[in-house]
Design a protein around this motif. Structure first.
Motif, PDB file in Angstrom:
ATOM      1  N   TRP A 133       0.838  -1.200   0.000  1.00  0.00           N
ATOM      2  CA  TRP A 133       0.000   0.000   0.000  1.00  0.00           C
ATOM      3  C   TRP A 133       0.877   1.256   0.000  1.00  0.00           C
ATOM      4  O   TRP A 133       0.625   2.205  -0.763  1.00  0.00           O
ATOM      5  CB  TRP A 133      -0.904  -0.008   1.228  1.00  0.00           C
ATOM      6  N   ARG A 134       1.890   1.268   0.842  1.00  0.00           N
ATOM      7  CA  ARG A 134       2.764   2.443   0.913  1.00  0.00           C
ATOM      8  C   ARG A 134       3.498   2.682  -0.405  1.00  0.00           C
ATOM      9  O   ARG A 134       3.707   3.822  -0.825  1.00  0.00           O
ATOM     10  CB  ARG A 134       3.787   2.263   2.042  1.00  0.00           C
ATOM     11  N   GLN A 135       3.874   1.606  -1.072  1.00  0.00           N
ATOM     12  CA  GLN A 135       4.628   1.761  -2.308  1.00  0.00           C
ATOM     13  C   GLN A 135       3.774   2.384  -3.417  1.00  0.00           C
ATOM     14  O   GLN A 135       4.268   3.168  -4.214  1.00  0.00           O
ATOM     15  CB  GLN A 135       5.153   0.393  -2.758  1.00  0.00           C
ATOM     16  N   PHE A 136       2.493   2.047  -3.456  1.00  0.00           N
ATOM     17  CA  PHE A 136       1.640   2.530  -4.532  1.00  0.00           C
ATOM     18  C   PHE A 136       0.772   3.733  -4.155  1.00  0.00           C
ATOM     19  O   PHE A 136       0.426   4.536  -5.021  1.00  0.00           O
ATOM     20  CB  PHE A 136       0.735   1.399  -5.033  1.00  0.00           C
ATOM     21  N   LEU A 137       0.427   3.867  -2.880  1.00  0.00           N
ATOM     22  CA  LEU A 137      -0.513   4.921  -2.484  1.00  0.00           C
ATOM     23  C   LEU A 137       0.011   5.828  -1.383  1.00  0.00           C
ATOM     24  O   LEU A 137      -0.614   6.848  -1.082  1.00  0.00           O
ATOM     25  CB  LEU A 137      -1.836   4.288  -2.012  1.00  0.00           C
ATOM     26  N   GLY A 138       1.114   5.465  -0.768  1.00  0.00           N
ATOM     27  CA  GLY A 138       1.593   6.225   0.371  1.00  0.00           C
ATOM     28  C   GLY A 138       2.469   7.406  -0.011  1.00  0.00           C
ATOM     29  O   GLY A 138       2.787   7.636  -1.191  1.00  0.00           O
ATOM     30  N   ALA A 139       2.849   8.163   1.013  1.00  0.00           N
ATOM     31  CA  ALA A 139       3.761   9.290   0.821  1.00  0.00           C
ATOM     32  C   ALA A 139       5.167   8.766   0.565  1.00  0.00           C
ATOM     33  O   ALA A 139       5.460   7.584   0.747  1.00  0.00           O
ATOM     34  CB  ALA A 139       3.738  10.182   2.066  1.00  0.00           C
ATOM     35  N   ASP A 140       6.037   9.660   0.133  1.00  0.00           N
ATOM     36  CA  ASP A 140       7.420   9.275  -0.128  1.00  0.00           C
ATOM     37  C   ASP A 140       8.070   8.728   1.140  1.00  0.00           C
ATOM     38  O   ASP A 140       7.882   9.265   2.234  1.00  0.00           O
ATOM     39  CB  ASP A 140       8.227  10.477  -0.625  1.00  0.00           C
ATOM     40  N   SER A 141       8.827   7.653   0.973  1.00  0.00           N
ATOM     41  CA  SER A 141       9.514   7.064   2.114  1.00  0.00           C
ATOM     42  C   SER A 141      10.938   7.608   2.184  1.00  0.00           C
ATOM     43  O   SER A 141      11.368   8.402   1.341  1.00  0.00           O
ATOM     44  CB  SER A 141       9.551   5.535   1.969  1.00  0.00           C
ATOM     45  N   ARG A 142      11.686   7.153   3.171  1.00  0.00           N
ATOM     46  CA  ARG A 142      13.074   7.591   3.323  1.00  0.00           C
ATOM     47  C   ARG A 142      14.021   6.858   2.378  1.00  0.00           C
ATOM     48  O   ARG A 142      15.182   7.234   2.256  1.00  0.00           O
ATOM     49  CB  ARG A 142      13.525   7.374   4.772  1.00  0.00           C
ATOM     50  N   THR A 143      13.536   5.798   1.733  1.00  0.00           N
ATOM     51  CA  THR A 143      14.388   5.030   0.832  1.00  0.00           C
ATOM     52  C   THR A 143      14.507   5.747  -0.510  1.00  0.00           C
ATOM     53  O   THR A 143      13.507   6.125  -1.118  1.00  0.00           O
ATOM     54  CB  THR A 143      13.808   3.623   0.608  1.00  0.00           C
ATOM     55  N   ARG A 144      15.733   5.935  -0.965  1.00  0.00           N
ATOM     56  CA  ARG A 144      15.982   6.611  -2.243  1.00  0.00           C
ATOM     57  C   ARG A 144      15.999   5.570  -3.366  1.00  0.00           C
ATOM     58  O   ARG A 144      16.765   4.605  -3.321  1.00  0.00           O
ATOM     59  CB  ARG A 144      17.319   7.347  -2.198  1.00  0.00           C
ATOM     60  N   LEU A 145      15.134   5.762  -4.365  1.00  0.00           N
ATOM     61  CA  LEU A 145      15.030   4.812  -5.472  1.00  0.00           C
ATOM     62  C   LEU A 145      15.070   5.539  -6.806  1.00  0.00           C
ATOM     63  O   LEU A 145      14.458   6.604  -6.960  1.00  0.00           O
ATOM     64  CB  LEU A 145      13.709   4.027  -5.388  1.00  0.00           C
ATOM     65  N   THR A 146      15.796   4.980  -7.767  1.00  0.00           N
ATOM     66  CA  THR A 146      15.712   5.475  -9.140  1.00  0.00           C
ATOM     67  C   THR A 146      14.384   4.985  -9.727  1.00  0.00           C
ATOM     68  O   THR A 146      13.757   4.060  -9.189  1.00  0.00           O
ATOM     69  CB  THR A 146      16.871   4.945  -9.987  1.00  0.00           C
ATOM     70  N   PRO A 147      13.916   5.577 -10.830  1.00  0.00           N
ATOM     71  CA  PRO A 147      12.679   5.081 -11.453  1.00  0.00           C
ATOM     72  C   PRO A 147      12.744   3.593 -11.790  1.00  0.00           C
ATOM     73  O   PRO A 147      11.755   2.871 -11.619  1.00  0.00           O
ATOM     74  CB  PRO A 147      12.557   5.943 -12.721  1.00  0.00           C
ATOM     75  N   GLU A 148      13.910   3.123 -12.242  1.00  0.00           N
ATOM     76  CA  GLU A 148      14.061   1.698 -12.572  1.00  0.00           C
ATOM     77  C   GLU A 148      13.975   0.842 -11.317  1.00  0.00           C
ATOM     78  O   GLU A 148      13.349  -0.229 -11.307  1.00  0.00           O
ATOM     79  CB  GLU A 148      15.390   1.464 -13.285  1.00  0.00           C
ATOM     80  N   GLU A 149      14.613   1.299 -10.228  1.00  0.00           N
ATOM     81  CA  GLU A 149      14.565   0.545  -8.978  1.00  0.00           C
ATOM     82  C   GLU A 149      13.148   0.513  -8.408  1.00  0.00           C
ATOM     83  O   GLU A 149      12.703  -0.518  -7.894  1.00  0.00           O
ATOM     84  CB  GLU A 149      15.524   1.173  -7.958  1.00  0.00           C
ATOM     85  N   ARG A 150      12.439   1.633  -8.521  1.00  0.00           N
ATOM     86  CA  ARG A 150      11.066   1.667  -8.011  1.00  0.00           C
ATOM     87  C   ARG A 150      10.172   0.700  -8.781  1.00  0.00           C
ATOM     88  O   ARG A 150       9.372  -0.031  -8.186  1.00  0.00           O
ATOM     89  CB  ARG A 150      10.491   3.087  -8.100  1.00  0.00           C
ATOM     90  N   LEU A 151      10.307   0.684 -10.102  1.00  0.00           N
ATOM     91  CA  LEU A 151       9.505  -0.248 -10.900  1.00  0.00           C
ATOM     92  C   LEU A 151       9.852  -1.689 -10.546  1.00  0.00           C
ATOM     93  O   LEU A 151       8.956  -2.543 -10.438  1.00  0.00           O
ATOM     94  CB  LEU A 151       9.723   0.001 -12.388  1.00  0.00           C
ATOM     95  N   GLY A 152      11.137  -1.977 -10.340  1.00  0.00           N
ATOM     96  CA  GLY A 152      11.537  -3.321  -9.968  1.00  0.00           C
ATOM     97  C   GLY A 152      10.961  -3.733  -8.629  1.00  0.00           C
ATOM     98  O   GLY A 152      10.493  -4.875  -8.456  1.00  0.00           O
ATOM     99  N   LEU A 153      10.972  -2.810  -7.663  1.00  0.00           N
ATOM    100  CA  LEU A 153      10.416  -3.104  -6.342  1.00  0.00           C
ATOM    101  C   LEU A 153       8.912  -3.310  -6.426  1.00  0.00           C
ATOM    102  O   LEU A 153       8.360  -4.253  -5.843  1.00  0.00           O
ATOM    103  CB  LEU A 153      10.744  -1.961  -5.379  1.00  0.00           C
ATOM    104  N   GLN A 154       8.238  -2.440  -7.166  1.00  0.00           N
ATOM    105  CA  GLN A 154       6.790  -2.570  -7.298  1.00  0.00           C
ATOM    106  C   GLN A 154       6.414  -3.888  -7.973  1.00  0.00           C
ATOM    107  O   GLN A 154       5.472  -4.568  -7.556  1.00  0.00           O
ATOM    108  CB  GLN A 154       6.233  -1.386  -8.085  1.00  0.00           C
ATOM    109  N   THR A 155       7.155  -4.250  -8.994  1.00  0.00           N
ATOM    110  CA  THR A 155       6.881  -5.506  -9.697  1.00  0.00           C
ATOM    111  C   THR A 155       7.062  -6.699  -8.770  1.00  0.00           C
ATOM    112  O   THR A 155       6.239  -7.625  -8.747  1.00  0.00           O
ATOM    113  CB  THR A 155       7.801  -5.634 -10.920  1.00  0.00           C
ATOM    114  N   ALA A 156       8.144  -6.675  -7.974  1.00  0.00           N
ATOM    115  CA  ALA A 156       8.396  -7.777  -7.048  1.00  0.00           C
ATOM    116  C   ALA A 156       7.315  -7.863  -5.975  1.00  0.00           C
ATOM    117  O   ALA A 156       6.856  -8.958  -5.619  1.00  0.00           O
ATOM    118  CB  ALA A 156       9.767  -7.607  -6.400  1.00  0.00           C
ATOM    119  N   LEU A 157       6.869  -6.717  -5.471  1.00  0.00           N
ATOM    120  CA  LEU A 157       5.839  -6.715  -4.439  1.00  0.00           C
ATOM    121  C   LEU A 157       4.506  -7.233  -4.965  1.00  0.00           C
ATOM    122  O   LEU A 157       3.800  -7.988  -4.290  1.00  0.00           O
ATOM    123  CB  LEU A 157       5.662  -5.301  -3.874  1.00  0.00           C
ATOM    124  N   VAL A 158       4.147  -6.828  -6.184  1.00  0.00           N
ATOM    125  CA  VAL A 158       2.892  -7.304  -6.770  1.00  0.00           C
ATOM    126  C   VAL A 158       2.958  -8.811  -7.003  1.00  0.00           C
ATOM    127  O   VAL A 158       2.007  -9.548  -6.710  1.00  0.00           O
ATOM    128  CB  VAL A 158       2.580  -6.560  -8.083  1.00  0.00           C
TER     129      VAL A 158
END
Length: 279
Positions: free
Chosen positions: A153-178
């Motif tokens: 929920w935080r990854q897709f709908l929450g506010a920005d977290s303290r973890t710094r992610l590039t757009p590619e890293e964010r997509l990879g994390l989101q894909t893995a979580l889904v």
């Protein structure tokens, strides 16, 4: 639900849990041998104010997540856990629902890693417990709304977290979580919390809906993370995710290589906890 009886029961069971048994220091003279209210709130990941209202019968309809967190913090037996759920007007956890119990072996691990940032999640990536160093590193989870303590929920709908992610890293994390969430739904098809989470995410996040409908399968695993902390600056840490066989819990542990600046900053955070370093 009989709110008064729920609160009285929580209070009685709080009084019988010694702080040492919960991995907490005794903390000087006590009027009673059990947990203080603020200690139980910390262990359960809820606010002291909300726990006070629950115990006094002024808050009704606690969520299944809150009841499960209280049951874990109070070290309840299976029968006691079921009783607490019934007092809250909830069906007790069954064989087709996600495990949320912090098992004895996991609790021993948490106790031994008291100086290391550690959090435990269930199969839906809902936070079950986070120790003080984790709260200091990533933010105090007790200050969040209930849904914000779900990592998907935080990854897709929450506010920005303290973890710094590039757009590619964010997509990879989101894909893995889904993909990870899809696997959980397959294992626990009758779990109502999982169904509600997927339904809400599909309705509110186009990115989630697109990834879900693609049929992606994956797993959120260990990674090296860069964290922008508001007080000690940037830390680059190893984030290892361990899955507990038989209980489907995920243990997330943050560490730094010894002798590095990251290790020094992490040690400072561990000592100071969640208090502000400003002024």
């Amino acid at each position: 639900m009989t709110t008064t009886e729920f609160g009285r029961t929580v209070r009685r069971w709080r009084d019988r849990v010694r702080p040492e048994a919960a991995g907490l220091p005794a903390g000087g003279p006590r009027r009673a041998a059990g947990l203080r209210r603020e200690e139980l709130a910390l262990l359960a990941g809820i606010s002291v104010d909300y726990l006070t209202r629950l115990e006094q019968g002024r808050a009704s309809h606690p969520s299944a997540q809150v009841v499960a967190a209280l049951a874990r913090a109070l070290r309840l037996s299976g029968a006691e856990r079921a009783h607490l759920h019934r007092l809250a007007g909830l069906a007790p956890p069954g064989p087709h629902t996600m495990p949320t119990e912090i098992t004895a072996n996991v609790q021993r691990l948490l106790d031994r890693l008291a100086g290391t940032p550690v959090a435990v999640y269930d199969a839906s990536w809902t936070l079950l417990v986070a120790n003080p160093p984790y709260a200091a590193l990533m933010g105090d989870p007790s200050a969040r709304r209930a849904e914000e303590n779900n990592g998907v929920w935080r990854q897709f709908l929450g506010a920005d977290s303290r973890t710094r992610l590039t757009p590619e890293e964010r997509l990879g994390l989101q894909t893995a979580l889904v993909g990870d969430l899809r696997s959980a739904v397959a294992r626990y098809p009758d779990d109502p919390r999982l169904r509600r989470l997927v339904t809400e995410l599909r309705a509110r996040s186009d990115r989630f809906a697109e990834l879900w409908d693609s049929g992606v399968v994956g797993r959120h695993e260990s990674a090296r993370k860069t964290i922008d902390h508001p007080h000690v600056g940037t830390l680059t840490l190893d984030c290892d995710v361990l899955t507990v066989a038989g209980s489907d819990l995920r243990i997330m542990v943050y560490t730094a290589a010894p002798g590095t600046e990251d290790a020094e900053r992490l040690a400072l955070l561990t000592v100071l906890g969640t208090q502000s370093l400003a002024g």
